[in-house]
Write an enzyme that holds these catalytic residues in place. Structure first.
Site, PDB file in Angstrom:
ATOM      1  CD  GLU A 277      15.839  17.033  47.399  1.00 53.27           C
ATOM      2  OE1 GLU A 277      16.460  16.204  47.213  1.00 53.27           O
ATOM      3  OE2 GLU A 277      15.628  18.015  48.011  1.00 53.27           O
TER       4      GLU A 277
ATOM      5  CD  GLU B 208      15.573  22.605  51.460  1.00 56.61           C
ATOM      6  OE1 GLU B 208      15.957  22.353  50.132  1.00 56.61           O
ATOM      7  OE2 GLU B 208      15.818  21.005  52.298  1.00 56.61           O
TER       8      GLU B 208
END
Ligand SMILES: *[C@@H]1O[C@H](CO)[C@@H](O)[C@H](O)[C@H]1NC(C)=O
Ligand SMILES: *[C@@H]1O[C@H](CO)[C@@H](O)[C@H](O)[C@H]1NC(C)=O
Ligand SMILES: *[C@@H]1O[C@H](CO)[C@@H](O)[C@H](O)[C@H]1NC(C)=O
Ligand SMILES: *[C@@H]1O[C@H](CO)[C@@H](O)[C@H](O)[C@H]1NC(C)=O
Ligand SMILES: *[C@@H]1O[C@H](CO)[C@@H](O)[C@H](O)[C@H]1NC(C)=O
Ligand SMILES: *[C@@H]1O[C@H](CO)[C@@H](O)[C@H](O)[C@H]1NC(C)=O
Length: 375
Positions: free
Chosen positions: A189, A194
């Protein structure tokens, strides 16, 4: 080649050699002649020599690893996919399952997201918007939001995201990331953008992997290192994160008109650059279809070299995913929602009742472009 295992020599115990009931043999001759040493002394000397040699080998290995750095020399990139314009959302599946990150959210299907009752995803010739519902005043089982996954998967490339607005506000957990959700963490990932809650501490870029992927090596980056072990079993799947400064995300980022994030994923490593609206390199300016050249962009914001992480085995078959989660494992954790960000009440109450707080909870992108390297 990364060396994952410490040489077996290290297994030789330090400290005194085993206490054999040594029988003194030679009593005469030079004590410097090993032939004359007692078994006990001899074993001690051998053990000491092994320890010294092991220390030299380990020191050399660590020293080499410390100075090792991958070859990031120029690759020639060709545009393979552009996500932009009114058909932006045609290229994605809308995830509608139970949120794997325990969020207080309902990820809605495309028809609901598209409907004029909600307008949670819509696109024009100049931008695409993905947002959280701002209408429901009693979202007592969780608020409507969206999570889209690109239909296409990638195995390397240069991913360019022109971001006009990043979502923020108490309870939100937005991300723009790459993963293979059906094969996680085996296929890795890559989190490019974020943040949680007010999103006022800078963008966080993070890798999550299976074991044997570490970033405790030489790196060239301007961001701050948070953790160096990418393995999902470390620190409750914290990942190996790098944080940008305050202007790389959230309110101040948006007020500056956003900017361009570029993530390069190649066998040598994974790097992320951020350019604010006023400093976008010519080869990334929108409408420029020439080949972008990361080697001309200067130091990256985040650098995840392949020195102690085999990038091609840890990262495969990645879709591009964008979502805005609410509460959940990160944004909603007490130590985060209340203590770190000072958000009011409980996260779930906030989601359920404070619909107007979500006016700032939207992504807006000008375009996404994916380039692959000519081989
Ligand atoms: C949602 O809107 C997009 C963009 O207008 C369109 O491509 C897509 O087919 C729509 N999907 C549904 C289920 O209405
Ligand atoms: C959604 O967009 C349509 C068309 O722009 C508009 O008429 C409608 O009021 C919007 N709905 C909401 C909930 O904002
Ligand atoms: C690639 O990822 C997609 C989406 O997660 C998955 O459905 C597919 O099985 C994966 N393919 C391989 C070869 O792993
Ligand atoms: C890490 O991944 C393994 C599968 O490789 C899984 O069993 C485990 O639950 C994961 N741990 C966390 C904290 O995500
Ligand atoms: C496009 O990028 C190239 C390479 O950096 C540059 O020389 C050229 O000036 C750019 N063109 C425009 C219109 O920005
Ligand atoms: C609702 O959200 C706003 C921020 O948008 C905040 O100032 C206010 O305190 C919140 N109200 C409650 C009851 O949590």
């Amino acid at each position: 080649m990364p060396i994952h295992k410490i040489p077996a020599a290290q297994a030789v115990p330090f400290g005194p050699p085993p206490a054999y009931s040594a029988t003194p043999t030679a009593t005469t001759g030079s004590k410097w002649n090993p032939m004359n040493w007692s078994k006990k002394v001899l074993i001690g000397a051998i053990a000491a020599a092994v320890v010294i040699i092991a220390a030299i080998i380990i020191g050399a290995v660590l020293g080499t690893r410390k100075s090792a750095y991958p070859d990031y020399s120029k690759l020639t990139y060709t545009l393979v996919d552009e996500y932009s314009g009114t058909d932006f959302f045609d290229n994605f599946d809308y995830f509608t399952g139970y949120d794997p990150s325990s969020g207080f959210v309902h990820y809605v299907p495309a028809a609901t997201a598209n409907s004029t009752q909600y307008n949670l995803t819509y696109a024009s010739s100049t931008s695409a918007v993905l947002k959280v519902d701002t209408t429901e005043t009693d979202a007592s089982t969780g608020r409507y939001s969206v999570r889209i996954t690109s239909k296409k998967q990638y195995d390397s490339g240069l991913f360019v995201f022109d971001v006009l607005h990043s979502p923020y506000g108490c309870s939100t957990w937005p991300a723009l990331w790459l993963s293979d959700p059906n094969n996680w963490p085996e296929n890795g990932e890559i989190d490019v953008l974020e943040a949680v809650n007010q999103g006022n501490v800078g963008n966080q870029m993070t890798l999550h992997t299976t074991d044997d992927c570490k970033m405790d090596v030489k790196r060239k980056e301007t961001g701050d290192v948070l953790e160096t072990n990418c393995w999902n079993g470390t620190d409750d799947n914290a990942g190996c994160g790098v944080q940008g400064d305050v202007d790389t995300y959230g309110k101040s980022f948006n007020e500056n008109g956003g900017g361009v994030y570029a993530m390069e994923w190649r066998d040598a490593g994974i790097r992320v650059w951020f350019f604010d609206r006023d400093s976008i390199p010519d080869d990334l300016s929108s409408g420029n279809d020439s080949s972008p050249d990361p080697s001309s962009w200067g130091t990256a914001l985040a650098d995840f070299p392949g020195t102690d992480c085999d990038i091609s085995s840890h990262f495969k078959n990645q879709s591009i995913i964008a979502n805005i989660d609410l509460c959940g494992d990160w944004a909603g954790a007490d130590g985060v929602y209340t203590t770190e960000y000072g958000c009011p009440g409980t996260c779930e109450d906030f989601v359920a009742t404070n619909n107007t707080a979500y006016e700032t909870a939207y992504w807006e992108w000008s375009y996404w472009k994916v380039y692959t390297a000519d081989s």
